[in-house]
Structure formats: C-alpha cells, structure tokens
Motif scaffolding. Sequence first.
Motif, PDB file in Angstrom:
ATOM      1  N   TRP A   1     -12.162   7.830  -5.477  1.00 22.71           N
ATOM      2  CA  TRP A   1     -12.814   7.699  -4.318  1.00 22.71           C
ATOM      3  C   TRP A   1     -13.854   8.843  -3.865  1.00 22.71           C
ATOM      4  CZ3 TRP A   1     -15.062   4.021  -1.613  1.00 22.71           C
ATOM      5  CH2 TRP A   1     -14.616   2.712  -1.559  1.00 22.71           C
ATOM      6  N   GLU A   2     -13.233  10.038  -4.132  1.00 19.68           N
ATOM      7  CA  GLU A   2     -13.877  11.472  -3.849  1.00 19.68           C
ATOM      8  C   GLU A   2     -14.954  11.631  -4.793  1.00 19.68           C
ATOM      9  OE1 GLU A   2     -10.819  13.991  -5.104  1.00 19.68           O
ATOM     10  OE2 GLU A   2      -9.470  13.980  -3.014  1.00 19.68           O
ATOM     11  N   ASP A   3     -16.210  11.994  -4.169  1.00 20.71           N
ATOM     12  CA  ASP A   3     -17.531  12.016  -4.666  1.00 20.71           C
ATOM     13  C   ASP A   3     -17.666  13.078  -5.843  1.00 20.71           C
ATOM     14  OD1 ASP A   3     -18.434   9.747  -3.330  1.00 20.71           O
ATOM     15  OD2 ASP A   3     -19.419  11.148  -1.786  1.00 20.71           O
ATOM     16  N   ARG A   4     -16.746  14.046  -5.453  1.00 24.56           N
ATOM     17  CA  ARG A   4     -17.074  15.337  -6.343  1.00 24.56           C
ATOM     18  C   ARG A   4     -16.026  15.562  -7.432  1.00 24.56           C
ATOM     19  NH1 ARG A   4     -20.481  19.787  -4.947  1.00 24.56           N
ATOM     20  NH2 ARG A   4     -21.732  19.222  -3.367  1.00 24.56           N
TER      21      ARG A   4
ATOM     22  N   TRP B   1     -17.222   0.551  -3.874  1.00 22.26           N
ATOM     23  CA  TRP B   1     -16.951   1.676  -4.609  1.00 22.26           C
ATOM     24  C   TRP B   1     -17.822   1.794  -6.087  1.00 22.26           C
ATOM     25  CZ3 TRP B   1     -14.642   2.125  -9.555  1.00 22.26           C
ATOM     26  CH2 TRP B   1     -14.394   3.473 -10.164  1.00 22.26           C
ATOM     27  N   ARG B   2     -17.853   0.715  -6.734  1.00 20.48           N
ATOM     28  CA  ARG B   2     -18.536   0.809  -7.919  1.00 20.48           C
ATOM     29  C   ARG B   2     -20.309   0.771  -7.628  1.00 20.48           C
ATOM     30  NH1 ARG B   2     -18.221   1.912 -12.514  1.00 20.48           N
ATOM     31  NH2 ARG B   2     -19.556   0.401 -13.549  1.00 20.48           N
ATOM     32  N   LYS B   3     -20.723   0.255  -6.603  1.00 23.81           N
ATOM     33  CA  LYS B   3     -22.111   0.527  -6.207  1.00 23.81           C
ATOM     34  C   LYS B   3     -22.188   1.952  -5.682  1.00 23.81           C
ATOM     35  CE  LYS B   3     -25.374  -1.188  -3.023  1.00 23.81           C
ATOM     36  NZ  LYS B   3     -25.783  -2.056  -1.684  1.00 23.81           N
ATOM     37  N   ARG B   4     -21.457   2.565  -5.177  1.00 22.88           N
ATOM     38  CA  ARG B   4     -21.604   4.109  -4.985  1.00 22.88           C
ATOM     39  C   ARG B   4     -21.492   5.090  -5.953  1.00 22.88           C
ATOM     40  NH1 ARG B   4     -16.959   5.464  -2.054  1.00 22.88           N
ATOM     41  NH2 ARG B   4     -16.742   7.470  -2.990  1.00 22.88           N
ATOM     42  N   VAL B   5     -20.746   4.671  -6.972  1.00 20.59           N
ATOM     43  CA  VAL B   5     -20.366   5.658  -7.948  1.00 20.59           C
ATOM     44  C   VAL B   5     -21.189   5.638  -9.349  1.00 20.59           C
ATOM     45  CG1 VAL B   5     -17.939   6.271  -7.329  1.00 20.59           C
ATOM     46  CG2 VAL B   5     -18.334   4.595  -9.228  1.00 20.59           C
ATOM     47  N   THR B   6     -21.706   4.161  -9.427  1.00 19.67           N
ATOM     48  CA  THR B   6     -22.661   3.828 -10.442  1.00 19.67           C
ATOM     49  C   THR B   6     -23.981   4.801 -10.391  1.00 19.67           C
ATOM     50  OG1 THR B   6     -21.963   1.660 -10.657  1.00 19.67           O
ATOM     51  CG2 THR B   6     -24.084   2.159 -11.562  1.00 19.67           C
ATOM     52  N   GLY B   7     -23.938   5.672 -11.379  1.00 15.95           N
ATOM     53  CA  GLY B   7     -25.298   6.496 -11.571  1.00 15.95           C
ATOM     54  C   GLY B   7     -25.035   7.868 -10.710  1.00 15.95           C
TER      55      GLY B   7
END
Length: 84
Positions: free
Chosen positions: A19-22, A55-61
Amino acid sequence: MELPELGSETIDRVLEMAWEDRTTFEAIALQFGLQEKQVIALMRREMKPSSFKMWRKRVTGRKTKHLKERGFLAGRFKSANQNS
C-alpha cells in the motif's frame, strides 16, 4: 499463482508495504522473497474486490513502485519495521 506459506504477521506487513507508495516491489522481494506477481495475487486474495481494484488503479504505472523507474535512490523513507 503459487504463493508460499506466510504467517498472518508477514501477510499484514506485505499488505502494508504494498500500500505504501514509496515501497518498491523490489524491496518486498528482497525482504519476503515475493515477486511482483505474487504480491498482486496476495493482495487480490486478502483484500475486498473493491479495495483491490482501487489499489491496482493507484499502483499501475506508478514509477515509485519500481526501483529502476524511480528518479531517486538516496533519501528514500525506510520504515522501522523494514529489515533491510
């Protein structure tokens, strides 16, 4: 997708890191031995369908989830819970 046996604390930590962006998928692989496809399968299995889609929408790309696509290496945040 074959997933190794993981304890509940390990699953919780992998979900938190995903979940963490970095936090990169490479960091998860280094710490837990799970490749990106395995992390995605784990997220799909452990999350509600709507949460997984979000989550998938947020991390894709997202460049920060892949070490080789990041524009920076030094100075990244490192959680106290992270082993390496």
